[in-house]
Design a protein around this motif. Structure first.
Motif, PDB file in Angstrom:
ATOM      1  N   ASN A  15       1.737   5.075   7.894  1.00 16.12           N
ATOM      2  CA  ASN A  15       1.875   3.648   7.604  1.00 16.12           C
ATOM      3  C   ASN A  15       1.528   3.368   6.143  1.00 16.12           C
ATOM      4  OD1 ASN A  15       2.491   2.437  10.265  1.00 16.12           O
ATOM      5  ND2 ASN A  15       0.493   3.276  10.825  1.00 16.12           N
ATOM      6  N   TYR A  16       1.995   2.203   5.650  1.00  9.72           N
ATOM      7  CA  TYR A  16       1.729   1.812   4.253  1.00  9.72           C
ATOM      8  C   TYR A  16       0.391   1.074   4.163  1.00  9.72           C
ATOM      9  CZ  TYR A  16       6.518   3.166   3.282  1.00  9.72           C
ATOM     10  OH  TYR A  16       7.679   3.886   3.136  1.00  9.72           O
ATOM     11  N   THR A  17      -0.674   1.791   4.494  1.00 11.91           N
ATOM     12  CA  THR A  17      -1.998   1.164   4.623  1.00 11.91           C
ATOM     13  C   THR A  17      -3.008   1.696   3.611  1.00 11.91           C
ATOM     14  OG1 THR A  17      -2.441   2.796   6.357  1.00 11.91           O
ATOM     15  CG2 THR A  17      -1.777   0.583   7.067  1.00 11.91           C
ATOM     16  N   ASP A  18      -2.550   2.458   2.623  1.00 10.72           N
ATOM     17  CA  ASP A  18      -3.482   3.052   1.658  1.00 10.72           C
ATOM     18  C   ASP A  18      -3.568   2.179   0.402  1.00 10.72           C
ATOM     19  OD1 ASP A  18      -4.943   4.518  -0.107  1.00 10.72           O
ATOM     20  OD2 ASP A  18      -3.712   6.341   0.035  1.00 10.72           O
TER      21      ASP A  18
ATOM     22  N   GLY B 246       0.821  -1.211   0.000  1.00  9.01           N
ATOM     23  CA  GLY B 246       0.000   0.000   0.000  1.00  9.01           C
ATOM     24  C   GLY B 246       0.854   1.259   0.000  1.00  9.01           C
ATOM     25  N   GLU B 247       0.190   2.389  -0.271  1.00 14.51           N
ATOM     26  CA  GLU B 247       0.882   3.679  -0.247  1.00 14.51           C
ATOM     27  C   GLU B 247       0.991   4.168   1.201  1.00 14.51           C
ATOM     28  OE1 GLU B 247       2.160   5.096  -3.060  1.00 14.51           O
ATOM     29  OE2 GLU B 247       1.479   3.216  -3.989  1.00 14.51           O
ATOM     30  N   LEU B 248       1.995   5.009   1.426  1.00 18.66           N
ATOM     31  CA  LEU B 248       2.176   5.602   2.747  1.00 18.66           C
ATOM     32  C   LEU B 248       1.076   6.635   2.997  1.00 18.66           C
ATOM     33  CD1 LEU B 248       4.239   5.473   5.117  1.00 18.66           C
ATOM     34  CD2 LEU B 248       5.356   7.470   4.086  1.00 18.66           C
ATOM     35  N   GLU B 249       0.453   6.557   4.154  1.00 20.32           N
ATOM     36  CA  GLU B 249      -0.594   7.531   4.487  1.00 20.32           C
ATOM     37  C   GLU B 249      -0.524   7.884   5.971  1.00 20.32           C
ATOM     38  OE1 GLU B 249      -4.621   6.110   4.144  1.00 20.32           O
ATOM     39  OE2 GLU B 249      -4.199   4.266   5.244  1.00 20.32           O
ATOM     40  N   TYR B 250      -1.140   9.007   6.285  1.00 22.41           N
ATOM     41  CA  TYR B 250      -1.194   9.482   7.681  1.00 22.41           C
ATOM     42  C   TYR B 250      -2.439   8.920   8.358  1.00 22.41           C
ATOM     43  CZ  TYR B 250      -1.451  12.686  11.650  1.00 22.41           C
ATOM     44  OH  TYR B 250      -1.522  13.231  12.922  1.00 22.41           O
ATOM     45  N   ASN B 251      -2.268   8.365   9.552  1.00 23.27           N
ATOM     46  CA  ASN B 251      -3.401   7.863  10.322  1.00 23.27           C
ATOM     47  C   ASN B 251      -3.697   8.872  11.427  1.00 23.27           C
ATOM     48  OD1 ASN B 251      -5.110   6.615  12.162  1.00 23.27           O
ATOM     49  ND2 ASN B 251      -4.183   4.588  11.861  1.00 23.27           N
ATOM     50  N   PRO B 252      -4.796   9.618  11.276  1.00 19.21           N
ATOM     51  CA  PRO B 252      -5.080  10.675  12.268  1.00 19.21           C
ATOM     52  C   PRO B 252      -5.379  10.110  13.652  1.00 19.21           C
ATOM     53  CG  PRO B 252      -6.948  10.388  10.767  1.00 19.21           C
ATOM     54  CD  PRO B 252      -5.821   9.546  10.225  1.00 19.21           C
TER      55      PRO B 252
ATOM     56  N   PHE C 161      -6.778  -1.609   9.289  1.00 20.80           N
ATOM     57  CA  PHE C 161      -5.563  -2.258   9.814  1.00 20.80           C
ATOM     58  C   PHE C 161      -5.361  -1.880  11.279  1.00 20.80           C
ATOM     59  CE2 PHE C 161      -5.157  -1.648   5.277  1.00 20.80           C
ATOM     60  CZ  PHE C 161      -4.780  -2.903   4.851  1.00 20.80           C
ATOM     61  N   HIS C 162      -4.635  -2.740  11.970  1.00 20.15           N
ATOM     62  CA  HIS C 162      -4.351  -2.474  13.387  1.00 20.15           C
ATOM     63  C   HIS C 162      -3.231  -1.459  13.548  1.00 20.15           C
ATOM     64  CE1 HIS C 162      -6.101  -6.686  13.806  1.00 20.15           C
ATOM     65  NE2 HIS C 162      -6.902  -5.924  14.520  1.00 20.15           N
ATOM     66  N   PRO C 163      -3.312  -0.590  14.564  1.00 17.39           N
ATOM     67  CA  PRO C 163      -4.492  -0.404  15.414  1.00 17.39           C
ATOM     68  C   PRO C 163      -5.550   0.423  14.688  1.00 17.39           C
ATOM     69  CG  PRO C 163      -2.767   1.123  16.051  1.00 17.39           C
ATOM     70  CD  PRO C 163      -2.196   0.275  14.954  1.00 17.39           C
TER      71      PRO C 163
END
Ligand code: CA
Length: 461
Positions: free
Chosen positions: A147-150, A135-141, A166-168
């Motif tokens: 994280n690479y969750t996009d 996945g692409e790198l994204e900001y988790n507010p 994804f966790h958490p």
């Protein structure tokens, strides 16, 4: 183009009249793992070419073939599939460096699945539910971290998840395990489970007949149970890689007692007996409920001698195949053992004979064990294990792990006043064919097995 069109017509016809189970085939009651680690690119073609051979092993067919995870991984055409990026990209989208997966194109996959289904063989799909990759790198507010969750840009446009999958996540902080550094899927997110069920049904519609759950230590047992139940409740087997019988039996219970497990405890017991060539290991471990799943839960045990992760048994491997192919449980034959290591017809001391090899044992299981043998143990000590099949035409097996001596034992079989012949055997020490025996009125006879080998006896036909 014409070939593709013909293939499409064939596939359409196969969907109109779906093949299920083993109509027309003589079942041997075995699974076959159709790959090993780092198979050559274009593997689906090799798999397809093996279908007709595996449907007729001395007149008996494998029941299922286990395919590698089909989705495009984060490392594209070099991926073995255990790092899924786009679940729905089975080799039809240009992303991660190629259209094809390591194993081939979407059409190659459909052709390989059809090759087995049309021979009455089910295809098990390896499903990786614990994590995704690439996945692409994204900001988790929620966490304030990147994280690479996009996965919103996957080419298929399906399962376009981002950080809350994804966790958490806002649903829960963690589950039972993570794998490497891969984003750990949060199955408590209902969109995730709905998406995975949709994917599973799409796979079933294209011809897959069962599931192999990768790394179930990484998520809760209900995830596998729900995936299976929401995809038509097909045959399923879980990889819970652990030697602890209690841990695995707890997982069987927690997942609803409907999903089979690979018998890792038996695998390690067999690895000990095969590897300790001085014969000092205890062969009784094969049938001890504290050191194998099959001795306690045969209906949910998938027994195996090697797989894509565990190619460790170097010596006397046929001793292990002699056990799993004649015992209860559902044995799984590994590709390399069969096609590359010569165990299909061999594994014994030269010269090889007609009674040697996996092929002969598959025939024993199918012809004399009905593909579903029921076993009664007759005798066991540290070197010798003897049992008989009691529900079909039947046979008696004697396994001997002594380093140099033939071993025999008086046992009372179900065959009174009968001439028994040895129909399958193997030894890396002395590969002479064991002599036939005549039983007394109580079915009794001294039955022998060669050192580091086995002998299978049955009434003379
Ligand atoms: Ca996990």
């Amino acid at each position: 183009m014409m070939v593709a069109r013909i293939l499409a017509i064939i596939l359409f016809l196969s969907m109109v009249a779906p093949l299920s189970g083993l109509e027309g085939n003589n079942s041997a009651g075995v699974i076959f793992q159709g790959f090993y680690w780092d198979v050559p690119e274009g593997w689906y073609g090799v798999l397809a070419d093996a279908a007709s051979d595996l449907s007729d092993i001395e007149g008996y067919s494998i029941d299922y073939i286990w395919f590698p995870p089909p989705s495009k991984g984060m490392s594209g055409s070099s991926s073995m599939g255990y790092d899924p990026y786009d679940y729905y990209d089975l080799g039809q989208y240009d992303q991660k460096g190629s259209v094809e997966t390591r194993f081939g194109s979407f059409d190659d996959l459909k052709g390989a699945v059809y090759a087995y289904n049309s021979n009455g063989i089910g295809v098990i799909c390896d499903v990786v539910l614990n994590h995704r990759g690439g996945g692409e790198l994204e900001y988790n507010p929620d966490t304030g971290k990147y994280n690479y969750t996009d996965f919103r840009d996957v080419a298929s446009g399906e399962c376009t998840w981002s950080y809350d999958a994804f966790h958490p996540s806002s649903y829960d902080g963690y589950d039972s395990g993570t794998f490497g550094g891969f984003p750990d899927v949060c199955h408590a997110n209902t969109t995730v489970m709905d998406d995975l069920a949709g994917w599973g049904n799409w796979l079933a519609d294209m011809g897959f007949d069962g599931w192999r759950f990768d790394y179930v230590k990484g998520y809760y047992p209900w995830v596998a149970e729900e995936f299976k139940n929401s995809t038509g409740d097909p045959f399923s087997v879980a990889e819970l890689w652990d030697r602890d019988v209690g841990l695995i039996e707890q997982w069987i219970y927690d997942s609803g007692e409907g999903i089979s497990v690979f018998d890792f405890p038996l695998y390690y017991s067999m690895r000990d007996v095969c590897t300790i060539t001085d014969g000092s290991a205890d062969i009784r471990a094969f049938v001890n409920p504290y050191s194998s799943i099959v001795s306690n839960r045969p209906e949910l045990s998938v027994t195996f001698v090697a797989n894509h992760d565990t190619d460790e048994i170097v010596y006397d491997k046929m001793l292990a195949y002699g056990f799993i192919l004649t015992y209860e449980g559902t044995p799984c034959i590994w590709w390399k053992d069969y096609f590359d290591y010569g165990l299909d017809t061999g594994g014994a001391k030269e010269p090889l004979q007609d009674g040697n090899g996996i092929d002969r044992l598959v025939w024993v299981r199918g012809a004399l064990g009905g593909g579903a043998p029921e076993i009664e143990v007759l005798y066991k000590d540290g070197d010798l294990l003897a049992y008989q099949e009691v529900a079909h035409e039947g046979y008696i097996v004697v396994l001997n792990d002594n380093s140099k001596n033939w071993k025999g034992q008086y046992v009372e079989t179900r065959f009174a006043d009968s001439d028994l012949e040895c129909v399958a055997w193997s030894s890396t020490v002395d590969n002479s064919k064991p002599m036939g025996k005549t039983t007394n009125s109580r079915g009794g006879a001294d039955l022998w097995a060669p050192p580091r080998g086995y002998a299978v006896y049955a009434p003379v036909q």
